[in-house]
Design a protein around this motif. Sequence first.
Motif, PDB file in Angstrom:
ATOM      1  N   PRO A  67       3.536   2.731   9.605  1.00 50.84           N
ATOM      2  CA  PRO A  67       3.318   1.857  10.755  1.00 50.84           C
ATOM      3  C   PRO A  67       4.652   1.506  11.404  1.00 50.84           C
ATOM      4  O   PRO A  67       5.696   1.507  10.747  1.00 50.84           O
ATOM      5  N   VAL A  68       4.606   1.196  12.676  1.00 53.59           N
ATOM      6  CA  VAL A  68       5.831   0.899  13.416  1.00 53.59           C
ATOM      7  C   VAL A  68       6.594  -0.257  12.766  1.00 53.59           C
ATOM      8  O   VAL A  68       7.821  -0.295  12.810  1.00 53.59           O
ATOM      9  N   GLU A  69       5.883  -1.179  12.097  1.00 54.76           N
ATOM     10  CA  GLU A  69       6.550  -2.307  11.439  1.00 54.76           C
ATOM     11  C   GLU A  69       7.386  -1.865  10.244  1.00 54.76           C
ATOM     12  O   GLU A  69       8.231  -2.615   9.760  1.00 54.76           O
ATOM     13  N   GLU A  82       4.569   2.430  19.965  1.00 55.69           N
ATOM     14  CA  GLU A  82       3.370   2.277  19.128  1.00 55.69           C
ATOM     15  C   GLU A  82       2.618   3.603  19.009  1.00 55.69           C
ATOM     16  O   GLU A  82       1.910   3.827  18.038  1.00 55.69           O
ATOM     17  N   ASP A  85       4.054   8.968  16.141  1.00 58.09           N
ATOM     18  CA  ASP A  85       3.457   9.308  14.853  1.00 58.09           C
ATOM     19  C   ASP A  85       4.587   9.372  13.834  1.00 58.09           C
ATOM     20  O   ASP A  85       5.204  10.415  13.655  1.00 58.09           O
ATOM     21  N   ALA A 123       0.612  -0.207   3.646  1.00 63.92           N
ATOM     22  CA  ALA A 123      -0.147   0.675   4.527  1.00 63.92           C
ATOM     23  C   ALA A 123      -0.728   1.861   3.756  1.00 63.92           C
ATOM     24  O   ALA A 123      -1.861   2.283   3.999  1.00 63.92           O
ATOM     25  N   ARG A 127      -4.660   2.847   3.312  1.00 59.33           N
ATOM     26  CA  ARG A 127      -5.143   4.182   3.655  1.00 59.33           C
ATOM     27  C   ARG A 127      -5.838   4.823   2.459  1.00 59.33           C
ATOM     28  O   ARG A 127      -6.889   5.452   2.598  1.00 59.33           O
TER      29      ARG A 127
END
Length: 175
Positions: A67-69, A82, A85, A123, A127
């Motif tokens: 994730p971008v975070e 955002e 990928d 994350a 998933r």
Amino acid sequence: MTEGAGPSVAARDDLAGVVDLFGWLTREELSRAVSELAFKRRAEADAAAIDDAIDVAVAEYALVPAPVEAVSTGGAGDELGEDDDFLAVGPAAFPSLPEGAADLPHILDVPDRDVDREVLSGAVLERLSADAVDAITESDAERLEVLADVTYDVEAWASVDAAPIRERIVAELDG
């Protein structure tokens, strides 16, 4: 994975090794890196084969979407979209550097990069749980076997507890 069914584990781990060189890469950057390696070897780079190899590495958790975070660059003002990928080395990888990969940082010219492992591991666990539910719903025993192995890998890779996911997978496989 069955023989001849797709990219080998070595290819998967080579992809992880390339990503590991940088901390993380976008899918486009990784594809470009693999193309550059092919060029250095005077070989053709098949874009579809590269995409397939990346897909397999992601499906098998050798590479994981970040994730971008979880991603950052050392460059001031670098904007992370955002929609990008982002890929990071995952729990099932044994990163290896393919021949010529040491030159990639000079060829790709990307800024210093970091991955927040805590955010990334959260994350990955989310998933993994969603993938397990999907495989259970689809009665996909082969996928469940892969995911069961990943539950052990992820616990060795990060400070997370994947036992509840593993127990659900094992119960489904035994049921």
